[in-house]
Design an enzyme around this catalytic site. Structure first.
Site, PDB file in Angstrom:
ATOM      1  N   THR A  41       9.094  -1.106   6.772  1.00  0.00           N
ATOM      2  CA  THR A  41       9.667  -0.385   7.906  1.00  0.00           C
ATOM      3  C   THR A  41      11.187  -0.347   7.845  1.00  0.00           C
ATOM      4  O   THR A  41      11.808   0.697   8.042  1.00  0.00           O
ATOM      5  CB  THR A  41       9.207  -1.022   9.230  1.00  0.00           C
ATOM      6  OG1 THR A  41       7.803  -0.790   9.390  1.00  0.00           O
ATOM      7  CG2 THR A  41       9.947  -0.420  10.408  1.00  0.00           C
ATOM      8  N   ASP A  50       7.445  -9.133  11.481  1.00  0.00           N
ATOM      9  CA  ASP A  50       6.960  -8.558  12.730  1.00  0.00           C
ATOM     10  C   ASP A  50       5.502  -8.878  13.038  1.00  0.00           C
ATOM     11  O   ASP A  50       5.092  -8.879  14.196  1.00  0.00           O
ATOM     12  CB  ASP A  50       7.128  -7.034  12.708  1.00  0.00           C
ATOM     13  CG  ASP A  50       8.562  -6.595  12.943  1.00  0.00           C
ATOM     14  OD1 ASP A  50       9.449  -7.456  13.011  1.00  0.00           O
ATOM     15  OD2 ASP A  50       8.792  -5.375  13.055  1.00  0.00           O
ATOM     16  N   LYS A  99       0.815  -1.218   0.000  1.00  0.00           N
ATOM     17  CA  LYS A  99       0.000   0.000   0.000  1.00  0.00           C
ATOM     18  C   LYS A  99       0.848   1.267   0.000  1.00  0.00           C
ATOM     19  O   LYS A  99       0.350   2.346  -0.308  1.00  0.00           O
ATOM     20  CB  LYS A  99      -0.957   0.006   1.196  1.00  0.00           C
ATOM     21  CG  LYS A  99      -0.292   0.115   2.555  1.00  0.00           C
ATOM     22  CD  LYS A  99      -1.322   0.080   3.668  1.00  0.00           C
ATOM     23  CE  LYS A  99      -0.676   0.236   5.036  1.00  0.00           C
ATOM     24  NZ  LYS A  99      -0.004   1.529   5.204  1.00  0.00           N
ATOM     25  N   LYS A 156      20.272   3.809  10.950  1.00  0.00           N
ATOM     26  CA  LYS A 156      21.711   3.542  10.930  1.00  0.00           C
ATOM     27  C   LYS A 156      22.453   4.613  10.150  1.00  0.00           C
ATOM     28  O   LYS A 156      23.613   4.916  10.446  1.00  0.00           O
ATOM     29  CB  LYS A 156      22.013   2.173  10.329  1.00  0.00           C
ATOM     30  CG  LYS A 156      21.663   0.957  11.185  1.00  0.00           C
ATOM     31  CD  LYS A 156      21.036   1.271  12.500  1.00  0.00           C
ATOM     32  CE  LYS A 156      20.376   0.120  13.192  1.00  0.00           C
ATOM     33  NZ  LYS A 156      18.998   0.429  13.611  1.00  0.00           N
ATOM     34  N   LEU A 160       8.658   0.178  -2.215  1.00  0.00           N
ATOM     35  CA  LEU A 160       8.931  -1.104  -1.580  1.00  0.00           C
ATOM     36  C   LEU A 160       9.949  -0.903  -0.460  1.00  0.00           C
ATOM     37  O   LEU A 160      10.711   0.054  -0.455  1.00  0.00           O
ATOM     38  CB  LEU A 160       9.483  -2.096  -2.603  1.00  0.00           C
ATOM     39  CG  LEU A 160       8.658  -2.341  -3.878  1.00  0.00           C
ATOM     40  CD1 LEU A 160       9.333  -3.422  -4.725  1.00  0.00           C
ATOM     41  CD2 LEU A 160       7.240  -2.738  -3.548  1.00  0.00           C
ATOM     42  N   GLY A 162      14.829  -0.155  25.057  1.00  0.00           N
ATOM     43  CA  GLY A 162      15.170  -1.251  24.171  1.00  0.00           C
ATOM     44  C   GLY A 162      16.066  -0.711  23.072  1.00  0.00           C
ATOM     45  O   GLY A 162      16.614   0.390  23.167  1.00  0.00           O
ATOM     46  N   VAL A 171       6.157   6.107  34.043  1.00  0.00           N
ATOM     47  CA  VAL A 171       5.743   7.442  33.604  1.00  0.00           C
ATOM     48  C   VAL A 171       4.326   7.708  34.118  1.00  0.00           C
ATOM     49  O   VAL A 171       3.394   6.946  33.840  1.00  0.00           O
ATOM     50  CB  VAL A 171       5.796   7.555  32.069  1.00  0.00           C
ATOM     51  CG1 VAL A 171       5.245   8.906  31.614  1.00  0.00           C
ATOM     52  CG2 VAL A 171       7.217   7.368  31.575  1.00  0.00           C
ATOM     53  N   HIS A 175      45.844 -10.302  14.285  1.00  0.00           N
ATOM     54  CA  HIS A 175      46.340  -9.309  15.234  1.00  0.00           C
ATOM     55  C   HIS A 175      46.921  -8.119  14.476  1.00  0.00           C
ATOM     56  O   HIS A 175      47.646  -8.299  13.499  1.00  0.00           O
ATOM     57  CB  HIS A 175      47.438  -9.915  16.113  1.00  0.00           C
ATOM     58  CG  HIS A 175      48.088  -8.931  17.036  1.00  0.00           C
ATOM     59  ND1 HIS A 175      47.501  -8.521  18.211  1.00  0.00           N
ATOM     60  CD2 HIS A 175      49.272  -8.254  16.942  1.00  0.00           C
ATOM     61  CE1 HIS A 175      48.308  -7.646  18.807  1.00  0.00           C
ATOM     62  NE2 HIS A 175      49.385  -7.461  18.042  1.00  0.00           N
ATOM     63  N   GLU A 200      13.170   3.701  31.571  1.00  0.00           N
ATOM     64  CA  GLU A 200      12.797   2.322  31.277  1.00  0.00           C
ATOM     65  C   GLU A 200      11.961   1.766  32.421  1.00  0.00           C
ATOM     66  O   GLU A 200      12.351   1.860  33.590  1.00  0.00           O
ATOM     67  CB  GLU A 200      14.047   1.465  31.078  1.00  0.00           C
ATOM     68  CG  GLU A 200      13.811  -0.033  30.966  1.00  0.00           C
ATOM     69  CD  GLU A 200      12.817  -0.406  29.878  1.00  0.00           C
ATOM     70  OE1 GLU A 200      11.856  -1.137  30.184  1.00  0.00           O
ATOM     71  OE2 GLU A 200      13.000   0.040  28.723  1.00  0.00           O
TER      72      GLU A 200
END
Length: 467
Positions: free
Chosen positions: A49, A312, A42, A59, A46, A183, A238, A445, A204
């Site tokens: 989220t 999700d 919709k 990021k 494309l 989070g 809160v 190293h 939190e």
């Protein structure tokens, strides 16, 4: 994006609802397996989220913040430098990063012959899908409509009360911010705002910041944030949010004692809820759980025949883009008859791109003990690693192993670039390697990856640069 016409009466093999990471990965893999695929979206573009309002834009902003942090610390490396953030230029960089990846996904979808149907979908029994009043017949439907930020009860979005969606498009760098929720999203925005010069308070409700991480990592995160000048409060409830002239007041209580913080904005980052509003899933026989997520079995099948759910929107343990990719590919393969075992969510890495970064995989110490494991713990201070000292950043790596045979059950990290280091931790944990197995391998190293090698050497009883 532009609407592609579809031919009435021409049934698809697979119709995917939602073109985010879960949806487009399903569609791409199904098309690769010679399925006729339609992807319903919709939005105008494309990506869902992750590409448009989540992983990629945040990021990009955090990269700008990291550059600002480096400029501020330039003298540590003998370089004279100064600078200030230019918000409009930062947002332009964010947009370029998003546009490039959206273009890439759109090109892949086109190249694999996937039809894109633009509009909101309704699931029909059968299964079938209705888009723009037209019925689209198909053998299988995959629900991949994703999630949206949640708000606290009674709280609405305003010009000063934001979720991550609004924060990404805010018109300036706030001078001060209260972030509710510690989070990954809350930690990342708190870190970003602080790097760009804002005064930040993070609250939190659970007993610790990064509450899903190992307790020691959470405690180190709280100390690191306080060292950066970020005010933190865990176990904070809160009690009120009110807008005043030119600011917002957030009152919270810890152990019955109330405190009010005044800031320019309040970012609410208390989790994400499923997007299923217009789908009318239950009418089509798809069960939802008490939170509104789509119930699935361990193969990601819903309660309706030939209807699957990924990403999700599905009631699976982790809301992460790389989980959605994994689920989407698995479902596409199952639809075509490939035997794909259930996903083991405990060996999927979890990453937070704050400063410092957090990364983990497998069981925490508390989870391992709760599962009845007799465990051995190794903690490596990254200051023992040459490359970490050159970067001028500390941190730690914590390894949880089964005491009897040395099998690694979990790895937990905080510090520079640990979101990259955790890939090795994922392989170690998923392949049930032992500390001795990894200690026998050679890490370059000087590198941060030596931290993993040193931790395994110590756990195997032969520490090199640690006591």
């Amino acid at each position: 994006m532009g609407r592609l016409a579809f031919r009435m009466g021409d049934a698809y093999d697979v119709v995917v609802i939602g073109a985010g990471t879960g949806g487009y990965s399903t569609a791409l893999r199904a098309a690769q397996l010679s399925q006729r695929v339609a992807l319903v979206e919709k939005d105008d573009r494309l990506g869902g989220t992750c590409l448009l309002r989540g992983c990629i834009p945040t990021k990009a902003l955090l990269q700008s913040a990291a550059v600002m942090d480096t400029v501020e610390r330039a003298a540590d490396w003998g370089v004279k430098a100064s600078g200030e953030p230019d918000w409009s230029a930062i947002v332009a960089f964010e947009d370029r990063a998003v546009d490039k990846l959206v273009s890439g996904v759109t090109g892949l979808v086109r190249q694999r012959g996937i039809d894109v149907l633009n509009g909101a979908a309704r699931l029909l029994p059968g299964p079938a899908v209705e888009v723009g009043g037209e019925r689209v017949d198909t053998t299988d439907v995959v629900i991949a409509t994703g999630s949206r930020p949640k708000l606290l009860p009674g709280v609405e979005i305003t010009d000063r009360i934001l979720t991550s969606d609004q924060a990404l498009r805010y018109d300036r760098i706030p001078s001060s911010a209260v972030v509710i929720g510690a989070g990954a999203v809350g930690l990342e925005f708190a870190s970003l705002y602080r790097s760009l010069g804002a005064e930040v308070t993070i609250l939190e409700a659970l007993p610790s910041l990064a509450p899903l991480e190992d307790e020691e990592i959470s405690a180190q995160m709280a100390r690191a944030f306080r060292k950066r000048g970020i005010r933190t409060a865990a176990g904070a409830s809160v009690t009120s949010i009110s807008t005043t002239e030119g600011s917002i007041d957030v009152t919270y209580a810890v152990d019955g004692r109330e405190t009010t913080v005044v800031a320019e904005i309040c970012l609410v980052a208390v989790g994400r809820g499923p997007v299923t509003d217009w789908l009318r899933l239950e009418e089509a026989g798809v069960e939802l759980d008490e939170r509104g997520f789509v119930r699935v079995d361990d193969l990601l099948r819903t309660s309706a025949e030939h209807v699957w759910a990924v990403g999700d929107v599905a009631a699976t343990p982790l809301q992460l883009a790389h989980v959605a990719f994994t689920e989407g590919i698995a479902v596409a393969e199952r639809i075509t008859g490939i035997d794909v075992p259930p996903i083991d969510y405990t060996v999927i890495p979890r990453v937070t791109y704050s400063s410092p970064e957090i990364a983990s995989v497998g069981l925490t110490e508390a989870q391992a003990r709760a599962a009845g494991e007799e465990i051995a713990i190794e903690k490596l201070d990254l200051r023992a690693i040459g490359k970490a000292n050159i970067l001028g950043e500390g941190g730690s790596i914590k390894v949880v192993a089964r005491r009897s045979d040395g099998t690694i059950l979990g790895m937990h990290m905080i510090g520079p670039h640990v979101t990259d280091l955790i890939a090795e931790g994922m392989l170690i944990t998923a392949w049930e390697a032992t500390a001795a197995d990894v200690a026998a391998l050679i890490h370059p190293h000087p590198s941060l990856s030596e931290g993993v090698g040193e931790a395994m050497l110590a756990l195997a009883g032969k520490p090199l640069h640690t006591v």
